[in-house]
Scaffold this active site. Structure first.
Site, PDB file in Angstrom:
ATOM      1  N   ARG A  88       0.865  -1.154  -0.010  1.00  0.00           N
ATOM      2  CA  ARG A  88       0.085   0.099   0.086  1.00  0.00           C
ATOM      3  C   ARG A  88       0.768   1.192  -0.036  1.00  0.00           C
ATOM      4  O   ARG A  88       0.148   2.489   0.051  1.00  0.00           O
ATOM      5  CB  ARG A  88      -0.932  -0.011   1.260  1.00  0.00           C
ATOM      6  CG  ARG A  88      -2.404  -0.267   0.965  1.00  0.00           C
ATOM      7  CD  ARG A  88      -3.024  -0.113   2.477  1.00  0.00           C
ATOM      8  NE  ARG A  88      -4.303   0.263   2.458  1.00  0.00           N
ATOM      9  CZ  ARG A  88      -5.261  -0.827   2.486  1.00  0.00           C
ATOM     10  NH1 ARG A  88      -5.025  -2.137   2.595  1.00  0.00           N
ATOM     11  NH2 ARG A  88      -6.621  -0.691   2.293  1.00  0.00           N
ATOM     12  N   ARG A 127     -21.905  -1.850   2.805  1.00  0.00           N
ATOM     13  CA  ARG A 127     -21.212  -3.159   2.800  1.00  0.00           C
ATOM     14  C   ARG A 127     -21.372  -3.776   4.238  1.00  0.00           C
ATOM     15  O   ARG A 127     -21.801  -2.967   5.280  1.00  0.00           O
ATOM     16  CB  ARG A 127     -19.789  -2.861   2.863  1.00  0.00           C
ATOM     17  CG  ARG A 127     -18.868  -4.077   3.301  1.00  0.00           C
ATOM     18  CD  ARG A 127     -17.583  -4.169   2.835  1.00  0.00           C
ATOM     19  NE  ARG A 127     -16.974  -3.098   3.543  1.00  0.00           N
ATOM     20  CZ  ARG A 127     -15.482  -2.921   3.025  1.00  0.00           C
ATOM     21  NH1 ARG A 127     -14.853  -3.856   2.065  1.00  0.00           N
ATOM     22  NH2 ARG A 127     -14.843  -1.961   3.557  1.00  0.00           N
ATOM     23  N   ARG A 160     -18.576  -2.701   9.215  1.00  0.00           N
ATOM     24  CA  ARG A 160     -16.929  -2.480   9.684  1.00  0.00           C
ATOM     25  C   ARG A 160     -17.093  -0.841  10.408  1.00  0.00           C
ATOM     26  O   ARG A 160     -17.618  -0.125   9.852  1.00  0.00           O
ATOM     27  CB  ARG A 160     -16.108  -2.636   8.599  1.00  0.00           C
ATOM     28  CG  ARG A 160     -15.255  -3.802   8.757  1.00  0.00           C
ATOM     29  CD  ARG A 160     -14.551  -3.890   7.351  1.00  0.00           C
ATOM     30  NE  ARG A 160     -13.695  -2.961   6.768  1.00  0.00           N
ATOM     31  CZ  ARG A 160     -12.735  -3.012   5.986  1.00  0.00           C
ATOM     32  NH1 ARG A 160     -12.809  -4.060   5.151  1.00  0.00           N
ATOM     33  NH2 ARG A 160     -12.000  -1.854   5.653  1.00  0.00           N
TER      34      ARG A 160
HETATM   35  P1  AP5 Z   1      -8.506  -3.224   4.004  1.00  0.00           P
HETATM   36  O1  AP5 Z   1      -9.466  -4.145   4.919  1.00  0.00           O
HETATM   37  O2  AP5 Z   1      -7.485  -3.767   3.048  1.00  0.00           O
HETATM   38  O3  AP5 Z   1      -9.532  -2.114   3.415  1.00  0.00           O
HETATM   39  P2  AP5 Z   1      -9.667  -1.233   1.937  1.00  0.00           P
HETATM   40  O4  AP5 Z   1      -8.347  -1.654   1.134  1.00  0.00           O
HETATM   41  O5  AP5 Z   1      -9.754  -0.044   2.432  1.00  0.00           O
HETATM   42  O6  AP5 Z   1     -10.443  -2.159   1.173  1.00  0.00           O
HETATM   43  P3  AP5 Z   1     -11.988  -2.566   1.563  1.00  0.00           P
HETATM   44  O7  AP5 Z   1     -11.767  -4.112   2.124  1.00  0.00           O
HETATM   45  O8  AP5 Z   1     -12.577  -1.683   2.244  1.00  0.00           O
HETATM   46  O9  AP5 Z   1     -12.587  -2.733  -0.070  1.00  0.00           O
HETATM   47  P4  AP5 Z   1     -12.618  -3.701  -1.095  1.00  0.00           P
HETATM   48  O10 AP5 Z   1     -11.774  -3.262  -2.332  1.00  0.00           O
HETATM   49  O11 AP5 Z   1     -11.936  -5.311  -0.616  1.00  0.00           O
HETATM   50  O12 AP5 Z   1     -13.821  -4.013  -1.323  1.00  0.00           O
HETATM   51  P5  AP5 Z   1     -15.064  -5.093  -1.234  1.00  0.00           P
HETATM   52  O13 AP5 Z   1     -14.667  -6.200  -1.826  1.00  0.00           O
HETATM   53  O14 AP5 Z   1     -15.289  -5.204   0.388  1.00  0.00           O
HETATM   54  O15 AP5 Z   1      -7.577  -2.500   5.243  1.00  0.00           O
HETATM   55  C1  AP5 Z   1      -8.609  -1.697   6.281  1.00  0.00           C
HETATM   56  C2  AP5 Z   1      -7.351  -0.791   7.137  1.00  0.00           C
HETATM   57  O16 AP5 Z   1      -6.356  -1.707   7.346  1.00  0.00           O
HETATM   58  C3  AP5 Z   1      -6.811   0.312   6.191  1.00  0.00           C
HETATM   59  O17 AP5 Z   1      -7.417   1.359   6.251  1.00  0.00           O
HETATM   60  C4  AP5 Z   1      -5.398   0.276   6.992  1.00  0.00           C
HETATM   61  O18 AP5 Z   1      -5.633   1.127   8.080  1.00  0.00           O
HETATM   62  C5  AP5 Z   1      -5.218  -1.229   7.279  1.00  0.00           C
HETATM   63  N1  AP5 Z   1      -4.346  -1.799   6.462  1.00  0.00           N
HETATM   64  C6  AP5 Z   1      -4.552  -2.960   5.502  1.00  0.00           C
HETATM   65  N2  AP5 Z   1      -3.456  -3.215   5.047  1.00  0.00           N
HETATM   66  C7  AP5 Z   1      -2.524  -2.363   5.288  1.00  0.00           C
HETATM   67  C8  AP5 Z   1      -0.938  -2.294   4.599  1.00  0.00           C
HETATM   68  N3  AP5 Z   1      -0.791  -3.119   3.698  1.00  0.00           N
HETATM   69  N4  AP5 Z   1      -0.575  -0.988   5.167  1.00  0.00           N
HETATM   70  C9  AP5 Z   1      -0.975  -0.350   6.187  1.00  0.00           C
HETATM   71  N5  AP5 Z   1      -2.111  -0.542   6.528  1.00  0.00           N
HETATM   72  C10 AP5 Z   1      -3.074  -1.276   6.169  1.00  0.00           C
HETATM   73  O19 AP5 Z   1     -16.510  -4.427  -1.674  1.00  0.00           O
HETATM   74  C11 AP5 Z   1     -16.914  -3.258  -1.145  1.00  0.00           C
HETATM   75  C12 AP5 Z   1     -18.494  -3.316  -1.216  1.00  0.00           C
HETATM   76  O20 AP5 Z   1     -18.945  -3.141  -2.550  1.00  0.00           O
HETATM   77  C13 AP5 Z   1     -18.989  -4.462  -0.532  1.00  0.00           C
HETATM   78  O21 AP5 Z   1     -20.408  -4.432   0.048  1.00  0.00           O
HETATM   79  C14 AP5 Z   1     -19.161  -5.375  -2.015  1.00  0.00           C
HETATM   80  O22 AP5 Z   1     -20.385  -6.462  -1.726  1.00  0.00           O
HETATM   81  C15 AP5 Z   1     -19.717  -4.398  -2.917  1.00  0.00           C
HETATM   82  N6  AP5 Z   1     -19.080  -4.660  -4.303  1.00  0.00           N
HETATM   83  C16 AP5 Z   1     -17.832  -5.267  -4.667  1.00  0.00           C
HETATM   84  N7  AP5 Z   1     -17.854  -5.397  -5.964  1.00  0.00           N
HETATM   85  C17 AP5 Z   1     -18.929  -4.745  -6.418  1.00  0.00           C
HETATM   86  C18 AP5 Z   1     -19.590  -4.646  -7.813  1.00  0.00           C
HETATM   87  N8  AP5 Z   1     -18.582  -4.845  -8.890  1.00  0.00           N
HETATM   88  N9  AP5 Z   1     -20.491  -3.823  -8.010  1.00  0.00           N
HETATM   89  C19 AP5 Z   1     -21.377  -3.438  -6.907  1.00  0.00           C
HETATM   90  N10 AP5 Z   1     -20.975  -3.704  -5.797  1.00  0.00           N
HETATM   91  C20 AP5 Z   1     -19.699  -4.240  -5.355  1.00  0.00           C
END
Ligand code: AP5
Ligand code: ZN
Length: 215
Positions: A88, A127, A160
């Site tokens: 990241r 979500r 979340r």
């Molecule tokens: P993390 O858990 O990695 O969160 P993120 O990157 O912000 O990603 P999300 O999990 O929020 O989204 P996603 O892309 O996985 O989407 P999803 O599939 O759920 O990180 C959280 C925290 O941890 C960070 O802020 C940081 O503090 C820390 N952290 C983690 N890794 C780190 C690192 N390497 N370094 C430092 N800190 C770190 O989909 C989202 C929603 O949309 C769902 O409801 C889903 O059903 C819906 N959806 C998905 N696809 C579609 C579609 N095609 N059409 C319509 N709806 C859809």
């Protein structure tokens, strides 16, 4: 196969990761899931990570890089892995390259799931996640069959803590500043592939499979 998933919060990384990991039989490694597990178990790492995650900030590189190196050293990663949420920062990407190159290996694909900012807020606030198996749902776009229950393991779904509007905005800013530079980083290594994440979940997966098939 060694795959990195890139994309802003809410792009659908976690949603697609489950299907990719099943299809290609490689472990799905989500740093976000690892931190959340540590938070729920109240480990020292979890206590530290929570301070940052609740504010939408990145957990410091020093805590994150060693954690991923340890995980990648496990037996099940020998056949490949799918990284979701790591790297990241450029520092994390360089540390990952060094770790992999030392073994004479390389990343096959950095897969960017592209979704414009204006679609993200609705995705995040709608979500619902399973605290037990990590599955992700959406009240409108991917509702569970039984309302409020995980379709895989039956546990009660939760929202979340970092999925409120204010924190989502902060996470998007952090993404723009700290993570977006990785797009150029992997492009210059000729491993970047891009899929349109605004399409339906099944269609995005189809596109991902054709991209991975080409590699
Ligand atoms: P993390 O858990 O990695 O969160 P993120 O990157 O912000 O990603 P999300 O999990 O929020 O989204 P996603 O892309 O996985 O989407 P999803 O599939 O759920 O990180 C959280 C925290 O941890 C960070 O802020 C940081 O503090 C820390 N952290 C983690 N890794 C780190 C690192 N390497 N370094 C430092 N800190 C770190 O989909 C989202 C929603 O949309 C769902 O409801 C889903 O059903 C819906 N959806 C998905 N696809 C579609 C579609 N095609 N059409 C319509 N709806 C859809
Ligand atoms: Zn579940």
């Amino acid at each position: 196969m060694k795959i990195i998933l890139l994309g802003p919060p809410g792009a659908g990384k976690g949603t697609q990761a489950k299907s990719i990991s099943d299809k290609y039989s490689i472990p799905h490694i989500s740093t976000g899931d690892i931190f959340r597990k540590n938070i729920s178990e109240k480990t020292p790492l979890g206590v530290k990570a929570k301070e940052y995650m609740d504010k939408g900030l990145l957990v410091p590189d020093e805590l994150t890089i060693d954690l991923v190196k340890d995980r990648l050293s496990q037996e099940d990663c020998k056949k490949g892995f799918l990284l979701d949420g790591f790297p990241r920062t450029v520092k994390q990407a360089e540390a990952l390259d060094e770790f992999i190159n030392d073994k004479g290996e390389k990343i096959d694909t950095a897969l960017l799931i592209e979704v414009p900012r204006e679609l993200i807020l609705e995705r995040m606030t709608g979500r619902r996640v399973c605290p037990s198996c990590g599955a992700s749902y959406h009240i409108k776009f991917n509702p569970p069959k039984n309302e409020g229950k995980c379709g895989i393991c039956g546990a009660d779904l939760i929202q979340r803590k970092d999925d409120n509007e204010e924190t989502v905005m902060d996470r998007l800013d952090v993404y723009d500043k700290q993570t977006q530079p990785l797009i150029a980083y992997y492009k210059s290594q000729n491993v970047l592939s891009i899929v349109d994440g605004t399409l339906a979940i099944d269609k995005v997966f189809e596109d991902i499979c054709s991209v991975l098939g080409e590699r």
